[in-house]
Design a protein around this motif. Structure first.
Motif: not given
Length: 404
Positions: A46-51, A107-109, A168-173
């Motif tokens: 709801q609030d993606p405040y992480h980097s 931030n988890l999607y 933003r940079p991201f991780i795929l998992a």
């Protein structure tokens, strides 16, 4: 025939997942999924405040009742989005596996997708025991992938933005089928240098990345297999089992999902071993920062025998404790020094006889307490705290490399 029926039951146990019932009456699975609708995401911050973001694909939870020789594609080959939303196993899988990312602050999607029927796809495309079903299985997997790709595109266009509207940079998992689909995404989309630059790491866990994959898809060779705990823009892959080698090494029936000529990255050492080679030294159990077994996820929790000295038959639960895992308070059992591991001929091999109580080898859920042992649904849990620390290490390394 009886042997095959037993094997199918065992292989269902390989995934340690809960079906959502007989789906013979499934509606048309070829739907267009509107990812602008929040409820079409299993998890959406709801609030993606992480980097940093994590885009996660859950494993197979869909095992419909269907004939093993269904050579014509029909809608039963794929779980509908409505069925996914009603499937409690998906939530359990997401919560237990993505918790390795919580401590890092992300931030988890997690999109819902039309996953393919697990056993039938493995039989047709991996083990090749039902070759007549190859076309139908490929169609089912492509349909699942299409939803994943659409979700990823929507994520990039609408969610992957910081306060300054910069990506933003991201991780795929992923895990299992989720990792299979994630590998397809990497193959088809990550020739794009901008996407590779955003990628902190791709955790393709519970699925093999092979020499053929690396040769046939330039995007994979551009990413490369992780060779250190702080490498970024790379692929981490492993499959936990008792014996070295691919599934064909356990005749008369295929068991496990390790493919021939697979790479393996040891989550205790972060050493990568090329196909058909063995890591020089096994990592001891002392290198294991801690395994996690959740009480809220019955398919994963250890099933224990009677207490020592007790004559009472049956099973007893472990001594569940209130734990802060990734900053979230849950009831779980944490076992430090749970198991060592060694890359060996494409597999991450553990000594199942050395696993300590209360979740020792004999007391794990079937088929993980049988020979030949494989530990598919424990790929995250057995090495939980090592994975958690590695996520932090790679994020720090990524940030350090990009500082002006």
């Amino acid at each position: 025939m009886k042997k095959w029926l037993v094997m199918i039951v065992v292989v269902v146990g390989l995934f340690q997942l809960v079906t959502c019932g007989d789906s013979a009456g499934s509606s048309n699975a070829a739907e267009v999924i509107d990812y602008s609708i929040a409820t079409n995401w299993q998890t959406l911050p709801q609030d993606p405040y992480h980097s940093v973001d994590v885009f996660f694909l859950y494993p197979t939870t869909y095992f419909p009742s269907m004939d093993s020789n269904v050579s014509e594609y029909s809608t039963i080959w794929n779980q509908t989005i409505a069925e996914a939303k009603a499937d409690p196993a998906i939530q359990a899988q997401v919560e237990s596996k993505t918790s390795v990312f919580y401590k890092a602050g992300v931030n988890l999607y997690v999109p819902y997708y039309e996953q393919a029927a697990g056993i039938e796809v493995l039989q047709a495309l991996l083990w090749k025991t039902t070759p007549a079903n190859t076309d139908a299985a490929n169609q089912a997997l492509e349909l699942a992938y299409k939803g994943v790709e659409n979700a990823f595109d929507y994520y990039l266009d609408h969610y992957n933005k910081d306060a300054n509207n910069k990506p933003r940079p991201f991780i795929l998992a992923g895990h299992s089928q989720g990792s299979n689909l994630l590998l397809m995404l990497l193959e088809r989309r990550f020739s794009d240098a901008a996407l590779r630059d955003q990628l902190i790491a791709a955790y393709v866990i519970g699925w093999s990345v092979t020499q053929d994959d690396m040769s046939n898809y330039p995007a994979l060779s551009q990413l490369g297999i992780s060779s250190s705990k702080t490498q970024t823009g790379c692929i981490v892959t492993y499959n936990t089992q008792q014996n070295p080698g691919d599934f064909s090494q356990t005749p008369p029936f295929p068991t496990g999902i390790v493919q021939a000529n697979a790479y393996s990255v040891n989550p205790l050492t972060w050493v990568a071993t090329p196909p058909n080679e063995t890591e020089p030294t096994a990592a001891p159990a002392a290198a294991n920062l801690g395994a996690v077994f959740y009480k809220f996820q019955p398919p994963v929790k250890p099933q224990l025998g009677p207490p020592p000295g007790s004559q009472v038959a049956g099973q007893v639960e472990p001594d569940w404790e209130s734990q802060f895992i990734g900053g979230v308070q849950v009831e779980a059992k944490v076992i430090v020094g749970y198991t060592g591991a060694q890359n060996n001929n494409g597999a991450l091999v553990i000594d199942s006889n050395a696993l300590p109580a209360p979740a020792n080898y004999q007391n794990l859920n079937a088929p993980y307490n049988t020979l030949p042992g494989w530990y598919h649904n424990y790929d995250y849990g057995f090495f939980f705290y090592n994975l958690e620390q590695n996520v932090i290490d790679r994020i720090v390394a990524y940030d350090t490399k990009r500082k002006p």
